[in-house]
Design a protein around this motif. Structure first.
Motif, PDB file in Angstrom:
ATOM      1  N   LEU A 157       0.838  -1.204   0.000  1.00 46.16           N
ATOM      2  CA  LEU A 157       0.000   0.000   0.000  1.00 46.16           C
ATOM      3  C   LEU A 157       0.875   1.257   0.000  1.00 46.16           C
ATOM      4  O   LEU A 157       0.579   2.233  -0.710  1.00 46.16           O
ATOM      5  CB  LEU A 157      -0.922   0.010   1.221  1.00 46.16           C
ATOM      6  CG  LEU A 157      -2.085  -0.982   1.222  1.00 46.16           C
ATOM      7  CD1 LEU A 157      -2.899  -0.832   2.506  1.00 46.16           C
ATOM      8  CD2 LEU A 157      -2.983  -0.788   0.007  1.00 46.16           C
TER       9      LEU A 157
ATOM     10  N   THR B  87       2.240   1.715  -3.412  1.00 45.25           N
ATOM     11  CA  THR B  87       1.190   2.269  -4.268  1.00 45.25           C
ATOM     12  C   THR B  87       1.051   3.768  -4.057  1.00 45.25           C
ATOM     13  O   THR B  87       0.949   4.542  -5.028  1.00 45.25           O
ATOM     14  CB  THR B  87      -0.149   1.570  -3.960  1.00 45.25           C
ATOM     15  OG1 THR B  87      -0.023   0.168  -4.199  1.00 45.25           O
ATOM     16  CG2 THR B  87      -1.265   2.132  -4.824  1.00 45.25           C
TER      17      THR B  87
ATOM     18  N   CYS C 258      -4.677  -3.784  -3.245  1.00 43.48           N
ATOM     19  CA  CYS C 258      -3.643  -2.790  -3.564  1.00 43.48           C
ATOM     20  C   CYS C 258      -3.926  -2.114  -4.900  1.00 43.48           C
ATOM     21  O   CYS C 258      -3.795  -0.891  -5.031  1.00 43.48           O
ATOM     22  CB  CYS C 258      -2.270  -3.463  -3.602  1.00 43.48           C
ATOM     23  SG  CYS C 258      -1.665  -4.038  -1.999  1.00 43.48           S
TER      24      CYS C 258
END
Length: 300
Positions: free
Chosen positions: A52, A55, A143
């Motif tokens: 995460l 990302t 994700c």
């Protein structure tokens, strides 16, 4: 007559016992898969958080580039789909990182660490693998969805609307994620170390597939590269504006008067919707089936 009735009653009793045993076995399988999923969620939580953060980092990178361009006088696109797709320039690379992180060690870690799942398996290998695949793909999908949500929020802030085609593109991204995830599971099934599976799988996707695609184009082979896993990533961004012609003939070399006199090759832009669904589905099923076969053989 009495003996026949007794025989029928005995058969009915045996049949009821078999049905009850089957139900009990199916229930036990579901419980074992559920327990595996719960365990994998806890085990891979830190990895999920790391993905995460990765990302968010990629999203912030594009956001900073956009702010720099705005400061230099560049205007945002008039169409929100163009703005949204601009953030997807690295979506295939992001998906690769996520798939490698969650799929690269899914089997290899048992052989690397000699876990109890290998030495003293408490559940059958198929149930163990199913539970792991479900749990880790859910994390991987979350994700990818999270990245789309971040871009969607930025798009809503600027345009106050979000085209529905964005979610269709996300569907292609999730399907491609599962295909790459399955590909990494295959490498994890015959590698002794999780790190080796991750590195080799990533190198094949980043280098070998791309090199083969270039070779096919430059040698004049006009076949659509549906056997190349990386080719399916193109539909994620191409879906916003699918070309009427999915391939173009490109000439190499420039002769007198600006006339191209060099060889030509076919450059495929994107697979069709049908080709993408069938291709990625076949890829996923083949990779997982082969991975399970290798896993079973190695464990035996």
């Amino acid at each position: 007559m009495t003996s026949e009735m007794a025989e029928i009653a005995k058969n009915n009793k045996n049949m009821a016992f078999t049905i009850e045993k089957t139900k009990s076995g199916a229930k036990r399988s579901v419980i074992q898969i559920q327990k595996t999923i719960e365990f994998e969620f806890q085990k891979n939580l830190s990895k999920f958080i790391s993905m995460l953060l990765t990302t968010i980092g990629i999203f912030l990178l594009f956001l900073v580039i956009e702010l720099i361009q705005s400061a230099q006088g560049s205007e945002v696109p008039a169409d929100p789909t163009d703005y949204f797709s601009g953030y997807l320039m690295m979506i295939d690379f992001l998906i690769l990182i996520i798939a490698v992180a969650f799929g690269g060690g899914i089997i290899a870690e048992d052989f690397e660490k000699d876990t109890g799942n290998l030495l003293f398996p408490k559940i059958q290998k198929d149930r163990l693998l199913i539970g792991r695949i479900i749990a880790r793909y859910i994390y991987a999908a979350m994700c990818v969805i999270f990245y789309y949500v971040l871009i969607g929020i930025a798009t809503l802030i600027i345009y106050e609307s979000l085209p529905l085609i964005v979610w269709e593109s996300m569907g292609w991204a999730l399907l491609y994620t599962f295909a790459v995830f399955s590909f990494m599971i295959l490498f994890s099934s015959f590698m002794k170390r999780a790190a080796s599976a991750m590195i080799v799988g990533m190198l094949i996707i980043l280098m070998v597939f791309q090199l083969l695609t270039i070779i096919l184009m430059y040698t004049g082979v006009t076949i659509e590269p549906l056997f190349m896993l990386t080719y399916y990533a193109n539909i994620i961004t191409s879906w916003f504006n699918m070309p009427s012609e999915r391939f173009t003939e490109v000439g190499l070399g420039m002769g007198p008067g600006g006339v191209r006199d060099g060889p030509t090759f076919m450059s495929w832009a994107t697979p069709s919707a049908t080709g993408a669904i069938l291709g990625m589905t076949i890829y996923s099923i083949a990779c997982i089936a082969l991975a399970y076969f290798i896993y079973k053989r190695r464990q035996n």
